[in-house]
Design a protein around this motif. Structure first.
Motif, PDB file in Angstrom:
ATOM      1  N   ALA A 291       0.833  -1.209   0.000  1.00  0.00           N
ATOM      2  CA  ALA A 291       0.000   0.000   0.000  1.00  0.00           C
ATOM      3  C   ALA A 291       0.864   1.255   0.000  1.00  0.00           C
ATOM      4  CB  ALA A 291      -0.937  -0.014   1.199  1.00  0.00           C
ATOM      5  N   ARG A 292       1.884   1.277   0.833  1.00  0.00           N
ATOM      6  CA  ARG A 292       2.744   2.465   0.919  1.00  0.00           C
ATOM      7  C   ARG A 292       3.521   2.704  -0.364  1.00  0.00           C
ATOM      8  NH1 ARG A 292       4.633   1.756   7.234  1.00  0.00           N
ATOM      9  NH2 ARG A 292       2.977   3.066   8.112  1.00  0.00           N
ATOM     10  N   SER A 293       3.806   1.648  -1.094  1.00  0.00           N
ATOM     11  CA  SER A 293       4.541   1.797  -2.353  1.00  0.00           C
ATOM     12  C   SER A 293       3.627   2.213  -3.507  1.00  0.00           C
ATOM     13  CB  SER A 293       5.241   0.486  -2.712  1.00  0.00           C
ATOM     14  OG  SER A 293       4.296  -0.488  -3.136  1.00  0.00           O
ATOM     15  N   GLY A 294       2.311   2.213  -3.275  1.00  0.00           N
ATOM     16  CA  GLY A 294       1.351   2.547  -4.321  1.00  0.00           C
ATOM     17  C   GLY A 294       0.981   1.374  -5.212  1.00  0.00           C
ATOM     18  N   ALA A 295       1.456   0.161  -4.853  1.00  0.00           N
ATOM     19  CA  ALA A 295       1.230  -1.004  -5.707  1.00  0.00           C
ATOM     20  C   ALA A 295      -0.243  -1.374  -5.832  1.00  0.00           C
ATOM     21  CB  ALA A 295       2.022  -2.196  -5.170  1.00  0.00           C
ATOM     22  N   TYR A 296      -1.037  -1.076  -4.810  1.00  0.00           N
ATOM     23  CA  TYR A 296      -2.455  -1.441  -4.847  1.00  0.00           C
ATOM     24  C   TYR A 296      -3.325  -0.419  -5.579  1.00  0.00           C
ATOM     25  CZ  TYR A 296      -1.993  -5.366  -1.543  1.00  0.00           C
ATOM     26  OH  TYR A 296      -1.682  -6.554  -0.936  1.00  0.00           O
ATOM     27  N   ASP A 297      -2.792   0.761  -5.816  1.00  0.00           N
ATOM     28  CA  ASP A 297      -3.585   1.798  -6.486  1.00  0.00           C
ATOM     29  C   ASP A 297      -3.933   1.347  -7.901  1.00  0.00           C
ATOM     30  OD1 ASP A 297      -3.082   3.191  -4.179  1.00  0.00           O
ATOM     31  OD2 ASP A 297      -1.765   4.680  -5.106  1.00  0.00           O
ATOM     32  N   GLY A 298      -5.227   1.364  -8.216  1.00  0.00           N
ATOM     33  CA  GLY A 298      -5.675   0.996  -9.550  1.00  0.00           C
ATOM     34  C   GLY A 298      -5.904  -0.489  -9.759  1.00  0.00           C
ATOM     35  N   VAL A 299      -5.854  -1.295  -8.701  1.00  0.00           N
ATOM     36  CA  VAL A 299      -6.038  -2.743  -8.826  1.00  0.00           C
ATOM     37  C   VAL A 299      -7.514  -3.104  -8.657  1.00  0.00           C
ATOM     38  CG1 VAL A 299      -5.453  -5.000  -7.837  1.00  0.00           C
ATOM     39  CG2 VAL A 299      -3.691  -3.237  -8.079  1.00  0.00           C
ATOM     40  N   VAL A 300      -8.016  -3.969  -9.535  1.00  0.00           N
ATOM     41  CA  VAL A 300      -9.448  -4.282  -9.591  1.00  0.00           C
ATOM     42  C   VAL A 300      -9.859  -5.346  -8.572  1.00  0.00           C
ATOM     43  CG1 VAL A 300      -9.541  -3.711 -12.050  1.00  0.00           C
ATOM     44  CG2 VAL A 300      -9.188  -6.105 -11.350  1.00  0.00           C
ATOM     45  N   PHE A 301     -11.153  -5.354  -8.279  1.00  0.00           N
ATOM     46  CA  PHE A 301     -11.787  -6.472  -7.583  1.00  0.00           C
ATOM     47  C   PHE A 301     -12.216  -7.453  -8.669  1.00  0.00           C
ATOM     48  CE2 PHE A 301     -11.987  -3.472  -4.110  1.00  0.00           C
ATOM     49  CZ  PHE A 301     -11.901  -4.269  -2.980  1.00  0.00           C
ATOM     50  N   HIS A 302     -11.337  -8.412  -8.965  1.00  0.00           N
ATOM     51  CA  HIS A 302     -11.517  -9.265 -10.135  1.00  0.00           C
ATOM     52  C   HIS A 302     -12.480 -10.420  -9.916  1.00  0.00           C
ATOM     53  CE1 HIS A 302      -8.259 -11.235  -7.837  1.00  0.00           C
ATOM     54  NE2 HIS A 302      -8.797 -12.367  -8.302  1.00  0.00           N
ATOM     55  N   ARG A 303     -12.715 -10.795  -8.668  1.00  0.00           N
ATOM     56  CA  ARG A 303     -13.564 -11.956  -8.352  1.00  0.00           C
ATOM     57  C   ARG A 303     -14.474 -11.589  -7.196  1.00  0.00           C
ATOM     58  NH1 ARG A 303     -12.250 -17.381  -5.455  1.00  0.00           N
ATOM     59  NH2 ARG A 303     -13.676 -18.854  -6.436  1.00  0.00           N
ATOM     60  N   VAL A 304     -15.770 -11.479  -7.467  1.00  0.00           N
ATOM     61  CA  VAL A 304     -16.723 -11.030  -6.462  1.00  0.00           C
ATOM     62  C   VAL A 304     -17.943 -11.937  -6.526  1.00  0.00           C
ATOM     63  CG1 VAL A 304     -18.028  -9.089  -5.532  1.00  0.00           C
ATOM     64  CG2 VAL A 304     -15.898  -8.662  -6.797  1.00  0.00           C
ATOM     65  N   ILE A 305     -18.225 -12.627  -5.417  1.00  0.00           N
ATOM     66  CA  ILE A 305     -19.297 -13.614  -5.365  1.00  0.00           C
ATOM     67  C   ILE A 305     -20.317 -13.182  -4.317  1.00  0.00           C
ATOM     68  CG2 ILE A 305     -19.880 -16.028  -4.957  1.00  0.00           C
ATOM     69  CD1 ILE A 305     -17.016 -16.725  -5.798  1.00  0.00           C
ATOM     70  N   GLU A 306     -21.544 -12.993  -4.740  1.00  0.00           N
ATOM     71  CA  GLU A 306     -22.605 -12.545  -3.845  1.00  0.00           C
ATOM     72  C   GLU A 306     -22.754 -13.508  -2.671  1.00  0.00           C
ATOM     73  OE1 GLU A 306     -27.280 -11.105  -4.054  1.00  0.00           O
ATOM     74  OE2 GLU A 306     -26.379 -12.184  -5.742  1.00  0.00           O
ATOM     75  N   GLY A 307     -22.840 -12.943  -1.468  1.00  0.00           N
ATOM     76  CA  GLY A 307     -22.988 -13.753  -0.278  1.00  0.00           C
ATOM     77  C   GLY A 307     -21.714 -14.418   0.193  1.00  0.00           C
ATOM     78  N   PHE A 308     -20.605 -14.178  -0.507  1.00  0.00           N
ATOM     79  CA  PHE A 308     -19.348 -14.831  -0.140  1.00  0.00           C
ATOM     80  C   PHE A 308     -18.252 -13.807   0.088  1.00  0.00           C
ATOM     81  CE2 PHE A 308     -15.734 -17.737  -1.807  1.00  0.00           C
ATOM     82  CZ  PHE A 308     -15.285 -17.954  -0.517  1.00  0.00           C
ATOM     83  N   MET A 309     -17.595 -13.324  -0.979  1.00  0.00           N
ATOM     84  CA  MET A 309     -16.473 -12.422  -0.768  1.00  0.00           C
ATOM     85  C   MET A 309     -16.134 -11.642  -2.032  1.00  0.00           C
ATOM     86  SD  MET A 309     -13.575 -13.691  -2.452  1.00  0.00           S
ATOM     87  CE  MET A 309     -14.177 -14.525  -3.903  1.00  0.00           C
TER      88      MET A 309
END
Length: 203
Positions: free
Chosen positions: A69-87
């Motif tokens: 996070a501090r290096s900025g590596a997470y900036d712009g990264v997608v939520f690629h897998r999203v399952i309703e009722g799970f995660m």
């Protein structure tokens, strides 16, 4: 290139059928916080989530999330897998950047080494933050997921690294994947983390 698989498809689908739960009462602990600004595929802001990291429970995994996070590596990264009722799963800094080709999102990590598991007796409940991994328990790297609901079949099998403490409505607005597609929960035009910063806990 390794494939990061959270859990078998059959279990994920059955979890996705669970009814939504009310948000648990949680307190911000002493660990550092990740502050995630969520945006949709067009760049429109969707709100803020705050994750309290469990430095006492999973110190190496906490250190990794903070470092990225501090290096900025997470900036712009997608939520690629999203399952309703799970995660909702994100954190592929190698293949999951919103401004690039995300066809392979979910199969990569970072240029840092994989981490040995830090399993604990912390349960996976609504808002729990866990580390994604392959079949090898010691393969977590940069990807993580946030639970929508209680998932006891993950207890003791995946490293619990934190807990959502603010932004429950934002969590529930993350764009869902299509459960009928191969790949189970893969998202078209996914939401992404516009910025991820580190803040000290309120305690």
């Amino acid at each position: 290139m390794r494939k990061i698989a959270l859990i078998p498809a059959a279990l994920a689908l059955s979890a996705g059928m669970a009814l939504a739960q009310t948000s648990p009462e949680v307190e911000d602990g002493p660990g550092p916080n990740l502050v995630i600004e969520l945006a949709d595929a067009e760049g429109n802001a969707k709100g803020t989530m705050v994750l309290d990291l469990f430095e006492d429970v999973a110190p190496a995994h906490t250190e990794r999330l903070v470092e990225l996070a501090r290096s900025g590596a997470y900036d712009g990264v997608v939520f690629h897998r999203v399952i309703e009722g799970f995660m909702a799963q994100t954190g592929d800094v190698e293949n999951g950047r919103q401004d690039g080709d995300i066809a392979m999102a979910g199969t990569g990590g970072s240029d840092l080494p994989d981490l040995p598991a830090e399993f604990s007796d912390r349960p996976f409940q609504r808002g729990t933050v866990g580390m994604a991994r392959s079949m090898d328990p010691n393969s977590a790297n940069s990807q993580f997921f946030i639970n929508f609901d209680r998932t006891p079949f993950l207890d003791g099998e995946y490293t619990v690294v934190g807990q959502l403490v603010e932004g429950w409505d934002v969590l529930d607005q993350i764009r869902l994947g299509d459960p009928s597609r191969a790949g189970n929960g893969r998202v078209d035009s996914p939401d992404y983390m516009a910025s991820v910063t580190v803040a000290e806990s309120a305690e």
